[in-house]
Write an enzyme that holds these catalytic residues in place. Structure first.
Site, PDB file in Angstrom:
ATOM      1  N   ARG A  33      66.795   9.962  14.425  1.00 20.08           N
ATOM      2  CA  ARG A  33      67.115  11.360  14.743  1.00 20.08           C
ATOM      3  C   ARG A  33      66.561  11.721  16.117  1.00 20.08           C
ATOM      4  O   ARG A  33      65.361  11.604  16.365  1.00 20.08           O
ATOM      5  CB  ARG A  33      66.515  12.283  13.685  1.00 20.08           C
ATOM      6  CG  ARG A  33      66.604  13.770  14.010  1.00 20.08           C
ATOM      7  CD  ARG A  33      65.995  14.607  12.902  1.00 20.08           C
ATOM      8  NE  ARG A  33      65.913  16.018  13.223  1.00 20.08           N
ATOM      9  CZ  ARG A  33      64.760  16.676  13.437  1.00 20.08           C
ATOM     10  NH1 ARG A  33      63.601  16.023  13.360  1.00 20.08           N
ATOM     11  NH2 ARG A  33      64.762  17.960  13.716  1.00 20.08           N
ATOM     12  N   ARG A  70      61.839  33.868  20.074  1.00 17.25           N
ATOM     13  CA  ARG A  70      60.381  33.769  20.168  1.00 17.25           C
ATOM     14  C   ARG A  70      59.760  35.046  20.725  1.00 17.25           C
ATOM     15  O   ARG A  70      60.451  35.878  21.320  1.00 17.25           O
ATOM     16  CB  ARG A  70      59.984  32.598  21.084  1.00 17.25           C
ATOM     17  CG  ARG A  70      60.410  31.234  20.556  1.00 17.25           C
ATOM     18  CD  ARG A  70      59.807  30.110  21.366  1.00 17.25           C
ATOM     19  NE  ARG A  70      60.130  28.822  20.788  1.00 17.25           N
ATOM     20  CZ  ARG A  70      59.475  28.260  19.776  1.00 17.25           C
ATOM     21  NH1 ARG A  70      58.435  28.890  19.234  1.00 17.25           N
ATOM     22  NH2 ARG A  70      59.833  27.073  19.297  1.00 17.25           N
ATOM     23  N   LYS A 210      72.869  21.994   8.804  1.00 16.31           N
ATOM     24  CA  LYS A 210      71.507  22.231   8.329  1.00 16.31           C
ATOM     25  C   LYS A 210      71.457  23.581   7.613  1.00 16.31           C
ATOM     26  O   LYS A 210      71.762  24.615   8.217  1.00 16.31           O
ATOM     27  CB  LYS A 210      70.527  22.190   9.502  1.00 16.31           C
ATOM     28  CG  LYS A 210      70.442  20.816  10.154  1.00 16.31           C
ATOM     29  CD  LYS A 210      69.678  20.847  11.454  1.00 16.31           C
ATOM     30  CE  LYS A 210      68.216  21.147  11.266  1.00 16.31           C
ATOM     31  NZ  LYS A 210      67.493  21.083  12.562  1.00 16.31           N
ATOM     32  N   THR A 268      61.891  17.858   5.727  1.00 19.83           N
ATOM     33  CA  THR A 268      60.731  18.703   6.004  1.00 19.83           C
ATOM     34  C   THR A 268      59.537  18.405   5.101  1.00 19.83           C
ATOM     35  O   THR A 268      59.603  18.549   3.887  1.00 19.83           O
ATOM     36  CB  THR A 268      61.049  20.208   5.918  1.00 19.83           C
ATOM     37  OG1 THR A 268      62.274  20.493   6.587  1.00 19.83           O
ATOM     38  CG2 THR A 268      59.925  21.026   6.559  1.00 19.83           C
TER      39      THR A 268
END
Length: 465
Positions: A33, A70, A210, A268
């Site tokens: 990945r 952010r 995803k 994860t």
């Protein structure tokens, strides 16, 4: 026993050398990945070059960054205290106890009163209490230290901005140049996000959606239909949803994707402790086991291999866990599944091949394929027999590294079905030590070399040809 569950390893500084990539592949990584949130184009190019130079085939997955919202710079020592109010702005400024900058241009348009703003994976939680066209105030529900450039999530909000950024568009075009095998799309909200990616990438690249947003879970059915597979991206999903719901959402995603014959990945913190440790925790081993038993095709390693101390050891440990689960998994049960997008003829043939193989105790299922669709569907029914797949297409050969239980063989193009039977017979005797009269089930298409032409099942005895 041969491992059937596939392993995706994220590359990064810990393996950013030819030797590092060689060790990662040798230890059992099936897919590499490339995380486009980090690293330069030169880094990614080198990884692909080194991987392609290895004797063993691996698939290359490009994982694009998606929207990264952010905070900006924060004044040193800024502590946000619970129950206090704070101004929220999208005008670039230094944040402190009274004002918080968030780099989202549609902030005032999209975020409504009563909705939450989560900072640093929910370590700080705000709730909007007042909003105008040019200002916003929130109450601090969970306080903490505010540091610079922390991630922001809006779990209650439907964002109007495109899921693809300018960086993503450039990265996808660069992925075409690298000839990646698979693209993982971040922060997917609906099927249209996948459709937009299809317009940019090469036609023969597989797309993994995803699932990491609440809106993606809501639109799961249409996303699965539009994609080649899905990833249970539990990191951001655990910010968007209460943590206690994640195991059930994971099961829902895997069930729905498997029901439609799609690729499934669970990701994860699968071996997070092994960034430093040589041994996993008991909870991590149990987590991996449950994901495989729930039907995941692949398990993914992230920081463990990208920045961990001993990435190849992590892959070996993951491989050992997968082998143990694969040896105990009830793979013989054929499930009656809803099919979507995949044509019913190929589906029925795949299902029939598995049923025949189970009933006659066949030594193997052999599939000849142009696109990889037939072995995917066979794999999805979890046969007891190993699946050996023959293809003349380089891209398909690489992509099949992501399919549960599939071992692929590269061949030259064949013109007749008799040639198919002969090459399968010869290969099984020479490479797998199969004996005369061993039974195998062959799935193929007539005439050969035509996409979507899978229309044949044959029970073959070794030595017939």
């Amino acid at each position: 026993m041969t491992r059937k569950t596939k392993i995706i390893a994220t590359v990064g500084p810990s393996v950013n050398s030819k030797d590092g990539i060689d060790k990662l592949i040798n230890s059992g990584a099936d897919v590499l990945r490339l995380n486009f949130s980090h690293g330069s184009n030169e880094d990614h190019s080198n990884i692909v070059k080194w991987a392609r130079e290895h004797d063993q085939s691996v698939a290359i997955m490009q994982d694009i960054q998606g929207q990264k919202i952010r905070t900006g710079e924060a004044k040193n020592g800024t502590i946000l205290k619970a129950s206090n109010n704070i101004e929220i702005t999208n005008k670039d400024s230094t944040s402190d106890e009274n004002s918080l900058y968030i780099n989202y241009k549609n902030l005032y348009k999209d975020i409504n009163s009563g909705e939450r703003i989560l900072i640093d994976d929910g370590q700080i939680t705000l709730r909007v209490v007042k909003k105008t066209r040019s200002s916003m105030n929130a109450q601090i529900e969970v306080g903490g230290e505010l540091r610079s450039n922390q991630g922001v999530a809006f779990p209650d909000t439907s964002l109007s901005v495109s899921s693809l950024t300018e960086k993503d568009l450039k990265d996808l075009k660069f992925g075409n140049e690298l000839d990646v095998d698979i693209v993982a799309v971040s922060f997917v909200r609906n099927a249209n996000d996948i459709t937009e990616v299809k317009k940019i990438i090469n036609k023969n690249i597989k797309i993994i959606a995803k699932i990491e947003l609440k809106s993606a879970v809501k639109n799961l059915g249409e996303i699965i239909d539009e994609s080649d597979g899905v990833m249970v991206a539990r990191g951001d999903l655990g910010v968007q949803l209460p943590l206690e719901k994640i195991p059930f959402v994971q099961k829902q995603i895997l069930d729905e994707a498997n029901a439609k014959g799609k690729i499934t990945i669970t990701a994860t913190e699968m071996l997070q402790s092994m960034k430093d440790s040589h041994r996993p925790t008991r909870a991590e081993v149990t987590d991996i086991t449950n994901a495989i038993l729930e039907g995941t095709d692949c398990v993914m390693l992230s920081a463990e291999t990208a920045i961990g101390k001993h990435p190849e050891v992590v892959v070996e440990v993951m491989g050992n866990i997968c082998k143990e689960v694969d040896s105990r998994n009830d793979t013989s049960t054929i499930k009656f599944k809803e099919q979507s997008v995949i044509d019913t003829l190929t589906t029925s043939i795949a299902k029939g091949a598995v049923q025949i193989a189970n009933e006659i105790d066949a030594k193997a299922i052999i599939a000849f394929t142009e696109t990889g669709r037939t072995p995917l569907l066979i794999s999805n029914y979890r046969p007891e027999a190993p699946i050996f797949t023959f293809t003349s297409i380089d891209k398909t050969y690489n992509q099949m590294n992501i399919l549960w239980g599939v071992e692929q063989i590269k061949i030259t193009r064949l013109e007749t079905t008799d040639e198919m039977f002969k090459i399968a017979d010869s290969w099984l005797q020479n490479n797998k030590n199969y004996k005369k009269n061993d039974k195998v089930v062959v799935v193929a298409g007539t005439p050969p070399n035509k996409e979507a032409a899978t229309n044949l099942i044959r029970v073959m005895k070794i030595g017939e040809f």
